[in-house]
Structure formats: C-alpha cells, structure tokens
Design an enzyme around this catalytic site. Structure first.
Site, mmCIF file in Angstrom:
data_model
loop_
_atom_site.group_PDB
_atom_site.id
_atom_site.type_symbol
_atom_site.label_atom_id
_atom_site.label_comp_id
_atom_site.label_asym_id
_atom_site.label_seq_id
_atom_site.Cartn_x
_atom_site.Cartn_y
_atom_site.Cartn_z
ATOM 1 N N HIS A 53 0.843 -1.192 0.000
ATOM 2 C CA HIS A 53 0.000 0.000 0.000
ATOM 3 C C HIS A 53 0.886 1.252 0.000
ATOM 4 O O HIS A 53 2.100 1.169 0.204
ATOM 5 C CB HIS A 53 -0.928 -0.010 1.209
ATOM 6 C CG HIS A 53 -2.030 -1.024 1.091
ATOM 7 N ND1 HIS A 53 -3.068 -1.089 2.006
ATOM 8 C CD2 HIS A 53 -2.264 -1.987 0.178
ATOM 9 C CE1 HIS A 53 -3.887 -2.069 1.653
ATOM 10 N NE2 HIS A 53 -3.416 -2.626 0.553
ATOM 11 N N GLU A 55 1.372 3.754 2.004
ATOM 12 C CA GLU A 55 2.135 4.080 3.212
ATOM 13 C C GLU A 55 3.389 3.216 3.325
ATOM 14 O O GLU A 55 4.475 3.697 3.660
ATOM 15 C CB GLU A 55 1.265 3.881 4.451
ATOM 16 C CG GLU A 55 0.017 4.749 4.490
ATOM 17 C CD GLU A 55 -1.201 4.096 3.877
ATOM 18 O OE1 GLU A 55 -2.314 4.339 4.365
ATOM 19 O OE2 GLU A 55 -1.051 3.318 2.883
ATOM 20 N N ALA A 164 -25.178 6.852 -35.634
ATOM 21 C CA ALA A 164 -24.883 6.015 -36.800
ATOM 22 C C ALA A 164 -25.852 6.389 -37.918
ATOM 23 O O ALA A 164 -26.870 7.049 -37.685
ATOM 24 C CB ALA A 164 -25.032 4.538 -36.450
ATOM 25 N N MET A 165 -25.522 5.934 -39.134
ATOM 26 C CA MET A 165 -26.466 6.079 -40.233
ATOM 27 C C MET A 165 -27.642 5.132 -40.000
ATOM 28 O O MET A 165 -27.587 4.248 -39.134
ATOM 29 C CB MET A 165 -25.780 5.751 -41.564
ATOM 30 C CG MET A 165 -24.519 6.564 -41.841
ATOM 31 S SD MET A 165 -24.815 8.354 -41.881
ATOM 32 C CE MET A 165 -25.770 8.503 -43.393
ATOM 33 N N ARG A 209 -6.136 0.034 -25.566
ATOM 34 C CA ARG A 209 -4.867 0.013 -26.273
ATOM 35 C C ARG A 209 -4.167 1.354 -26.069
ATOM 36 O O ARG A 209 -4.342 2.290 -26.846
ATOM 37 C CB ARG A 209 -5.103 -0.283 -27.760
ATOM 38 C CG ARG A 209 -5.775 -1.639 -27.982
ATOM 39 C CD ARG A 209 -6.007 -1.978 -29.436
ATOM 40 N NE ARG A 209 -7.081 -1.216 -30.058
ATOM 41 C CZ ARG A 209 -8.385 -1.498 -29.928
ATOM 42 N NH1 ARG A 209 -8.771 -2.511 -29.158
ATOM 43 N NH2 ARG A 209 -9.289 -0.780 -30.547
ATOM 44 N N LEU A 298 -29.924 -0.164 -24.720
ATOM 45 C CA LEU A 298 -29.347 -0.328 -23.380
ATOM 46 C C LEU A 298 -29.130 1.026 -22.716
ATOM 47 O O LEU A 298 -29.417 1.189 -21.519
ATOM 48 C CB LEU A 298 -28.030 -1.101 -23.456
ATOM 49 C CG LEU A 298 -27.311 -1.360 -22.120
ATOM 50 C CD1 LEU A 298 -28.241 -1.963 -21.082
ATOM 51 C CD2 LEU A 298 -26.088 -2.260 -22.344
#
Length: 361
Positions: A53, A55, A164-165, A209, A298
């Site tokens: 950790h 500390e 989107a189209m 990435r 969603l």
C-alpha cells in the site's frame, strides 16, 4: 499556515495516487507523502492489488521516519488483507502525525484506522482536499456505500445527435484523437459493458490500447437470450469476458464456456435482465468503475432506471441526417414534462470534436 502546508503536501499525495489509475483495481488509488521539517523524506503510491500500500511504499526507503507527518489520500487501513495493516507500519515507524484526505468507506476500516492511530498517541487530521480524494476513487466509494459500481456511459454523436447512419454504419463519427481518449477512459475502468446487439453488429474487442502499464478491463455483455456467437473475438483476448443472461440453455452455455466466456444467469424483469441485479452482481465481482459502450436500447434502459452516474459525449462536427440513429431509446417520453434533465460538468476540445461531460440531476 498549517492548513496551506497540509493542502500543499496532500496535493502531492493525490498526484502520486493518480499514477495507479490504470492498475490498482479492485483496490482504491492511494498516495502517501512523508514530511519532516518541511522536507519530503519519502513518498509512494499503491500500484497493484496484492502489492504494498502507499504508506508502506513511502516508508520503504526511509531509514528514520520518527517525528514525520504522513499525508495519505485515504485513511490508513487497520485490518489484515492481502497485505498487513498500514496503521501498524506507521505506528512502528514512529510518525507523529497523520493527515488523511478522507475516511475509508470500506466497512472493514471506516474510521477504525484513524482511531487506532489516535490510540497510539499519533495526532490525526482528516478532510484535507477531500473533494479531490473523493473524485479519485468514485468507483471504490460507490461500491462500498451503494453496492454497485460508478457507471459512466460513453457516447459518440454527430452535431445533429446521431450515433450512426440508418443502416447502422458508424465508423467513424469522431476523430482519431477522440478515439484515443476513449482508450484512456477504458483503461481507467474496471469493466466495459455492452449489449448483445452491439456485439452482433460490430464484434468489438472492448479492450484498451494505450502505451502504458494497464490492467485490462473486464468485458461484460448483457445477452438475455444467450445469442452470443462462439466466434466473438473478445473471448480470445487476454482477460475476462462475462456473459450475463436470463436464458437456461445448458448446451449454449457450455459451448460459450469452452470458448473462453464466463456465463452467469441473473434474474429478469419484463423479459430482459434486471439492470439493478446486474449492477449488484458487478459489485460482487469487485467492479469499481463501469464504462458503458452500447446502443440506444441499453443506454435508454439505463437512463430510465437512473443507473448512470456520468455521461461522456463526444460530439463530432458532422451531420448524419434525420434518418440516423439516436442516442437513447426512450419510448416512454411523450411530453416535455417527461424529459430527462442533465447538468453539464465539463467541456473540452479533443481533436476536432467536443468532449462533453454530464451528470444526471
């Protein structure tokens, strides 16, 4: 004067904690600075779960910490986990004062660390740059206090609000710079959530990435009827790929598990997965920050259930026309009184696009 000095050193500790922003899951990001006679004698941050950790890392190369003040972005732990209690290390080192930015929301700590330090005769202060510390670990705090992750939805749209189209073609609305920024958002996230329709349309990798040490986020797909193809590329990538479903289809489940997926059955609601049950399950999986990269169905369902804590919208300077697809599927909105109101928190330019950050009201 001491409050200014405390803020100065705590700011350094917060900067150190940010170095672990891609690697500490499921632990919080924590930094520590040791100061004596206005000189920094040691510093450290938590890098990965199971390792020292902050500390302990700060004390590691300090031969004598007696009389020092320890500035820590989160209350030192007082319980035995994968590593020993940090309180014990500070007491043993002989520090005279501990300044914490905030109390640990973990029920196993929750003030007991500060009390243990006080009982050992150490002066304790808490609340220095607390807002900065809260922002640093929003996901960990949300999981500990509300039993669900901090949920951020990433959306990319044209100037006229289309994702989107009409055909579904969407590559690419935004710039290379915006897409690179999304990979940094992914790297900060514990998991990435999408729906089965997005997988069937795009076969996404849902990985990050970037050219830094990073703990790859868990990939989570909501697949009510278990329509996931065994050929999906994400199952072949390093890290975990989870399918959450309501379907009881042992043959399909076995085939997906043999491919590399983890399949879990959760309760349904109105013919779909219960999104509150999904969030509770992800909390049990120690997911702190959840990034949603999904379509309008969603995203509309999550908005309707009030489960999104932050929206990051990349708006590109292009027009896709009124036949294009929208951001949210919300059939229940019929009049202005039903509108969903958001508050703008931040605006910045990324490449040729605008990055807009909103929170629900």
């Amino acid at each position: 004067m001491s409050s200014v000095r405390d803020a100065f050193y705590m700011a350094q500790a917060i900067s150190l904690a940010k170095r672990g922003r891609y690697t500490t899951d499921p632990n919080p990001r924590v930094g520590c600075v040791l100061v004596r006679d206005d000189v920094v004698i040691g510093q450290g941050w938590h890098v990965k779960a199971g390792q020292g950790h902050a500390e302990v890392e700060a004390l590691k190369n300090v031969s004598d910490a007696k009389g020092a003040t320890a500035y820590v972005t989160l209350e030192p732990c007082s319980h035995q986990g994968r590593t020993p209690p940090c309180c014990d290390a500070l007491i043993k080192a002989g520090v005279s004062r501990v300044v914490a930015a905030m109390q640990d929301p973990n029920p196993q700590v929750s003030g007991s660390g500060l009390e243990k330090l006080k009982a050992a005769g150490i002066e304790v202060s808490c609340g220095v740059l607390q807002e900065d510390a809260l922002a640093l670990n929003r996901g960990f705090i949300k999981r500990m206090t509300d039993n669900r992750p901090f949920v951020r939805s990433k959306l990319a749209m044209s100037l006229d609000g289309r994702t989107a189209m009409a055909s579904g073609e969407s590559k690419w609305i935004t710039s290379n710079e915006a897409r690179a920024d999304v990979h940094r958002l992914r790297a900060e996230s514990s998991a990435i959530l999408t729906g089965i329709n997005t997988v069937l349309a795009d076969d996404p990798a849902l990985n990050t990435r970037i050219d830094e040490d990073v703990l790859q986020p868990v990939r989570v797909v909501l697949d009510t009827h278990l329509n996931m193809p065994v050929t999906a590329q994400m199952a072949k990538l390093p890290g975990r790929s989870l399918i959450l479903t309501c379907a009881q289809h042992e043959q399909k489940q076995l085939a997906l598990q043999q491919t590399g997926f983890e399949v879990y059955q959760l309760v349904g609601k109105n013919g779909r997965l219960d999104l509150h049950a999904v969030m509770e399950f992800l909390s049990q999986q120690q997911i702190n920050e959840l990034l949603v990269e999904a379509g309008s169905v969603l995203n509309g369902a999550l908005l309707a259930e009030g489960l999104v804590d932050e929206y990051v919208v990349y708006m590109a300077p292009c027009i896709l026309g009124d036949q294009g697809r929208g951001l949210f599927n919300l059939p229940g909105l019929q009049q202005m009184a039903d509108k969903k109101q958001l508050k703008l928190r931040d605006v910045r330019q990324v490449g040729q696009d605008l990055k807009l950050t909103y929170i629900p009201l």
